[in-house]
Design a protein around this motif. Sequence first.
Motif, PDB file in Angstrom:
ATOM      1  N   ALA A 294     -54.390  20.571 -63.514  1.00 40.45           N
ATOM      2  CA  ALA A 294     -53.869  19.992 -64.755  1.00 40.45           C
ATOM      3  C   ALA A 294     -54.424  20.716 -65.973  1.00 40.45           C
ATOM      4  CB  ALA A 294     -54.218  18.510 -64.818  1.00 40.45           C
ATOM      5  N   ARG A 295     -55.672  21.067 -65.925  1.00 41.84           N
ATOM      6  CA  ARG A 295     -56.268  21.799 -67.040  1.00 41.84           C
ATOM      7  C   ARG A 295     -55.635  23.178 -67.182  1.00 41.84           C
ATOM      8  NH1 ARG A 295     -62.683  20.357 -66.011  1.00 41.84           N
ATOM      9  NH2 ARG A 295     -62.577  18.198 -66.792  1.00 41.84           N
TER      10      ARG A 295
ATOM     11  N   TYR B 106     -52.539  24.021 -66.319  1.00 45.26           N
ATOM     12  CA  TYR B 106     -51.190  23.854 -66.864  1.00 45.26           C
ATOM     13  C   TYR B 106     -51.219  23.548 -68.366  1.00 45.26           C
ATOM     14  CZ  TYR B 106     -46.526  21.967 -67.618  1.00 45.26           C
ATOM     15  OH  TYR B 106     -45.266  21.738 -68.101  1.00 45.26           O
ATOM     16  N   SER B 107     -52.131  22.689 -68.745  1.00 45.97           N
ATOM     17  CA  SER B 107     -52.236  22.383 -70.184  1.00 45.97           C
ATOM     18  C   SER B 107     -52.633  23.608 -70.980  1.00 45.97           C
ATOM     19  CB  SER B 107     -53.253  21.259 -70.397  1.00 45.97           C
ATOM     20  OG  SER B 107     -54.556  21.682 -70.018  1.00 45.97           O
ATOM     21  N   GLN B 108     -53.449  24.444 -70.409  1.00 43.01           N
ATOM     22  CA  GLN B 108     -53.838  25.664 -71.110  1.00 43.01           C
ATOM     23  C   GLN B 108     -52.648  26.606 -71.264  1.00 43.01           C
ATOM     24  OE1 GLN B 108     -56.773  25.969 -72.436  1.00 43.01           O
ATOM     25  NE2 GLN B 108     -56.505  28.055 -73.236  1.00 43.01           N
ATOM     26  N   GLN B 109     -51.803  26.685 -70.225  1.00 42.64           N
ATOM     27  CA  GLN B 109     -50.615  27.526 -70.329  1.00 42.64           C
ATOM     28  C   GLN B 109     -49.652  27.019 -71.397  1.00 42.64           C
ATOM     29  OE1 GLN B 109     -48.914  27.640 -66.413  1.00 42.64           O
ATOM     30  NE2 GLN B 109     -50.588  28.884 -65.552  1.00 42.64           N
ATOM     31  N   VAL B 110     -49.410  25.702 -71.425  1.00 42.98           N
ATOM     32  CA  VAL B 110     -48.510  25.123 -72.449  1.00 42.98           C
ATOM     33  C   VAL B 110     -49.061  25.357 -73.839  1.00 42.98           C
ATOM     34  CG1 VAL B 110     -47.520  22.971 -73.299  1.00 42.98           C
ATOM     35  CG2 VAL B 110     -47.582  23.427 -70.850  1.00 42.98           C
ATOM     36  N   LEU B 111     -50.351  25.206 -73.982  1.00 46.84           N
ATOM     37  CA  LEU B 111     -50.967  25.408 -75.288  1.00 46.84           C
ATOM     38  C   LEU B 111     -50.826  26.851 -75.740  1.00 46.84           C
ATOM     39  CD1 LEU B 111     -52.647  24.299 -77.634  1.00 46.84           C
ATOM     40  CD2 LEU B 111     -54.717  24.795 -76.286  1.00 46.84           C
ATOM     41  N   GLU B 112     -51.061  27.770 -74.835  1.00 40.96           N
ATOM     42  CA  GLU B 112     -50.935  29.181 -75.196  1.00 40.96           C
ATOM     43  C   GLU B 112     -49.488  29.531 -75.546  1.00 40.96           C
ATOM     44  OE1 GLU B 112     -52.497  31.334 -71.945  1.00 40.96           O
ATOM     45  OE2 GLU B 112     -54.614  30.853 -72.386  1.00 40.96           O
TER      46      GLU B 112
END
Length: 376
Positions: A294-295, A297-303
């Motif tokens: 989950a972390r 995936y959230s990092q990818q969306v944020l980037e």
Amino acid sequence: MTNFTTRFSQRILAMAGKSPWGNDSGSESGGDSDGSGGSDNGGSDSGPRNPWQPTPQQSGGRSGPNIEELFKKGRGKGGGGGGGFTGLPKRSNGKSWLPLILGVIAVAWLVLSSFHRVALQERGVVTQLGAYNRTVESGIRWTFPAPFEQMQKVNVQEIRTLQIGSTEASKENLVLTSDQNIIDMAYEVRWNISDPERYLFQIQDPEETIREVAESAMRAAVANFELISAIGPGRSEIEAQVQTRMQELLDQYNSGVAVQGIAIRQSDPPQEVNDAFREVNAAQQRRESYINNARAYSQQVLERAQGDTAAFDKVFEQYRLAPEVTRRRMYYDTMENVLGKVDKTIVEPGGVQTYLPLPEVQRRSRANAQAKEGGE
């Protein structure tokens, strides 16, 4: 009662001038002097034969020596007037070998108890009349002969190993963690002697003292760690803390011991709950895996959002410089993205030739190409 009766009978016989082995003197009643009884010489008194003297028939008519005479002869041979041990041969000058033998024994005693070879890895602890006197280095060393001075050699370079706990289920060594869990630990302590004097005279049982200090230091260190850390990533830190605590305690005892290291060989839950603990541990690992995914995936969306923001900022800068051109460019890009996947061609009226079905031609050409590839 029997002893009293025997002594009473002997007293009566003595008062009557009799001996328990026959006549008192042998001259009375015509008896012999060997006390063998009056029946052999025709005497009137008779009694039991003396068991320490042979009969005249056994000795050829002569009475043998008694025990007192044998002892007197032995004292005469070994006494001062008899010339020493008569069993030893004489020297050529007629003197005895006894002084020379005693001298050789004395010289050997002096050499063996006065000169000592101390190895390179050893130290010699010298005691004088039982009290500590000095410590000598390696080499050939001299002391006063025993028992005035004695030397005890101590190996100061040997690394000794003390095993605490066991991998067997019947010998559990249970330790409590900070989160109120219990683990079974087995570890070893490596140590050597740093001060021979203190090691020999300050503590009575060095190995037992080291064992108790190690167990105390291990329990104090594990109490600062949780279960997961104690059985996994926290082992190296626990070993370092135990070594430090042990050395501090042993120095306070003046033990003369240096702790070289701690090695944890086993750190598991108790055997009774080991299966359940493995299931819990597996569930915790899956939870950590889901959290990590989950972390990520959230990092990818944020980037991606940050990239879109940076692109929009660039377009905005261009729009501020030329609004009309930028607006028309954005319109064309949007229509291209929307209509690029639609099977239609839009043309403006006026002066346009007949519609040419380019999409249909493209489809047919692709179909013919695929058919050819399948035929080959």
